[in-house]
Enzyme design. Structure first.
Site, mmCIF file in Angstrom:
data_model
loop_
_atom_site.group_PDB
_atom_site.id
_atom_site.type_symbol
_atom_site.label_atom_id
_atom_site.label_comp_id
_atom_site.label_asym_id
_atom_site.label_seq_id
_atom_site.Cartn_x
_atom_site.Cartn_y
_atom_site.Cartn_z
ATOM 1 N N HIS A 100 42.402 60.356 5.367
ATOM 2 C CA HIS A 100 42.570 61.516 4.571
ATOM 3 C C HIS A 100 42.636 60.775 3.046
ATOM 4 C CE1 HIS A 100 46.510 60.830 6.223
ATOM 5 N NE2 HIS A 100 46.913 61.100 4.823
ATOM 6 N N HIS A 102 44.572 61.733 -0.517
ATOM 7 C CA HIS A 102 45.608 62.595 -1.383
ATOM 8 C C HIS A 102 45.016 62.986 -2.723
ATOM 9 C CE1 HIS A 102 49.323 62.002 1.348
ATOM 10 N NE2 HIS A 102 48.210 61.170 1.835
#
Ligand code: AMP
Ligand code: ZN
Length: 137
Positions: A100, A102
């Site tokens: 993922h 940020h």
């Protein structure tokens, strides 16, 4: 889908979490423990552990989604900029082992520090590092 993965469970709707952005291959949520207001996570729907595990076309789609999420979060936060960052492996701070990105909105003098301590190479070490990296491809 990894049954014990929090982001897979969010993707499947098994854990309640409002998706602020969705497309065919990626989605975004706001981080539950933000570094800054509006801190978002851009997440591929498919479970892959790190950036290097992502198929190249999915990495490209994740990058495209991060541009859209980056623009929206920057606007919503009234930010002047943002950090786009990714932790890969536990040693780099990865806590959720589903890749993922940020997106962290930033303002001048907002006080956020990532605690980097840059140190110049000693004489000759930069050339050795360049050679080591180039032979690693
Ligand atoms: P990382 O250290 O890069 O693996 O970051 C994982 C991030 O996921 C952390 O910033 C957590 O605050 C965030 N996080 C964990 N669980 C949730 C959740 N249920 N909803 C939103 N963010 C979460
Ligand atoms: Zn997962």
């Amino acid at each position: 889908m990894a049954a014990d993965c929090i982001f897979c469970r969010i993707e499947k709707g098994q854990i309640p979490s409002k998706k602020v952005y969705e497309d065919a291959r990626c989605f975004a949520i706001l981080d539950i423990n933000p570094v800054a207001w509006g801190h978002a996570l851009v997440i591929p729907r498919a479970h892959h552990e790190t950036w290097l595990d992502l198929p190249a076309d999915l990495a490209a789609d994740l990058a495209k989604s991060s541009q859209k999420v980056g623009a929206a979060v920057k606007k919503a936060a009234g930010a002047e900029g943002f950090n786009l960052l990714m932790n890969n492996h536990a040693c780099a701070g990865q806590a959720v082992f589903h890749a993922h990105l940020h997106v962290i909105p930033r303002k001048t003098a907002d006080g956020i520090r990532f605690n980097w301590t840059p140190t110049p190479y000693k004489p000759g070490q930069l050339d050795m590092a360049i050679d080591a990296v180039m032979v690693a491809f």
